[in-house]
Design an enzyme around this catalytic site. Structure first.
Site, short mmCIF file in Angstrom:
data_model
loop_
_atom_site.label_atom_id
_atom_site.label_comp_id
_atom_site.label_asym_id
_atom_site.label_seq_id
_atom_site.Cartn_x
_atom_site.Cartn_y
_atom_site.Cartn_z
N SER A 174 -9.43 8.68 9.04
CA SER A 174 -8.95 8.13 7.78
C SER A 174 -9.51 6.72 7.59
CB SER A 174 -7.42 8.16 7.76
OG SER A 174 -6.95 7.96 6.45
N LYS A 226 5.47 1.32 -13.95
CA LYS A 226 5.69 0.26 -12.97
C LYS A 226 6.27 0.82 -11.68
CE LYS A 226 6.08 -3.85 -11.26
NZ LYS A 226 4.87 -4.55 -10.79
#
Length: 344
Positions: A174, A226
């Site tokens: 990763s 948000k």
């Protein structure tokens, strides 16, 4: 006799307590003094790898060779050292190349980047075109922005046109592989874990548990997206869809970065979030060779001067005091155990 024994034990405890106080004061004074003397950021430590490996070989030779063989070996060593001193006086064009060894042991936050950036900044100021950097990398990945910064530090070396080799002895997955793919050459041990070009995220949600106990959670935002998913509020399908969209965007950026730095890869095959062992990764072109970092160093000391670089961050005063008190507490516990043994 019992009175004198109790008095002696009381006196020993008083002396031990007094010594502990003196050690604490002395330790604080030492810490404060070293804080003033040392660099505010930390210290760069340099170790000659060629010399360290020669010392190991000399220790074995001293035990295994007979007197005549050892004498010949020492004569060859002196001749080699003389040639090295002669080379050091030659023009820069004929000087042996240098290999600088860095280590990155990554955690979730990629906190080792704090030292890596200092080491690279130091290198870029003195590096020659013939120099090379070996990064011994170990990381299973972590936060996107943290490993993005770590990879960007390695890009600085490539921009300076310094040869960069990454050696993976255990794992570079990763975010770890995001760093590795920047290198000119990636080496992996046969069973090292490599790959996992993917993105994962999970979040617990306690909303139903809170509602069961009549606990209300209010979340107010300005901006439609948000906040997408939360731990305490009620998550919506729209929020989940936006969260998945953001993950796909992150994955696309990850794949684009890998493709730019390692164009030989077939991303449709390897960017699935899977990981592979070293020998499998070689077949998929995730790495360029099968080797441990130790073997690579042994092969390079024959024609290069090899140096390990370590930037030791200076700990804050509170950390240093905590470490010192921890060491003293450990010593005190050991002393207490010994006293109990002696007493009984």
């Amino acid at each position: 006799m019992q009175y004198f024994a109790q008095y002696g034990l009381f006196l020993a405890k008083c002396i031990t307590f007094s010594v502990l106080i003196l050690l604490t004061i002395g330790g604080l004074v030492t810490i404060l003094r070293s804080t003033k003397q040392k660099s505010p950021a930390g210290q760069l430590q340099i170790r000659d790898v060629n010399e360290r490996l020669r010392e190991l070989a000399d220790s074995l030779n001293a035990e295994l060779l007979d007197a005549a063989e050892l004498k010949r070996h020492q004569a060859d060593r002196k001749k080699s050292q003389k040639q090295a001193r002669k080379r050091a006086k030659q023009p820069a064009a004929t000087v042996r190349p240098r290999l600088f060894v860095l280590d990155f042991c990554g955690d979730l936050q990629a906190s080792a980047v704090a030292s890596l950036r200092e080491e690279i900044s130091a290198l870029l100021q003195i590096a020659r075109d013939s120099d090379e950097v070996l990064l011994r990398l170990e990381s299973a990945g972590g936060l996107v922005h943290s490993y993005g910064l770590a990879a960007s530090q390695l890009v600085r070396l490539r921009q300076r046109r310094l040869k960069l080799t990454v050696a993976v002895d255990k794992v570079a997955a990763s975010g770890g592989y995001m760093m590795a793919c920047v290198a000119d050459r990636v080496l992996a041990a046969p069973f090292a874990i490599v790959g996992s070009i993917g993105v994962v995220a999970q979040i617990p949600n306690f909303n139903r548990l809170l509602r069961k106990h009549d606990v209300d959670i209010e979340l107010h935002t300005a901006g439609e997206h948000k906040r997408t998913l939360t731990m305490l509020g009620e998550n919506t399908e729209a929020g989940r869809a936006k969260f998945r969209e953001e993950m796909e965007q992150t994955h696309a950026l990850f794949k684009a970065f890998v493709a730019e730095n390692r164009p030989v890869l077939d991303l449709t095959r390897v960017a699935t979030g899977e990981h592979w062992f070293g020998t499998q990764a070689l077949a998929l072109k995730l790495v360029d060779g099968i080797s441990t970092s130790d073997d690579y160093l042994l092969s390079r000391i024959r024609d290069a001067d090899v140096y390990e670089l370590r930037f030791r961050r200076r700990k804050a005063l509170s950390e240093r005091i905590g470490d010192s008190l921890g060491h003293w507490a450990t010593g005190l516990r050991r002393a207490g155990r010994n006293a109990l043994i002696n007493e009984f």
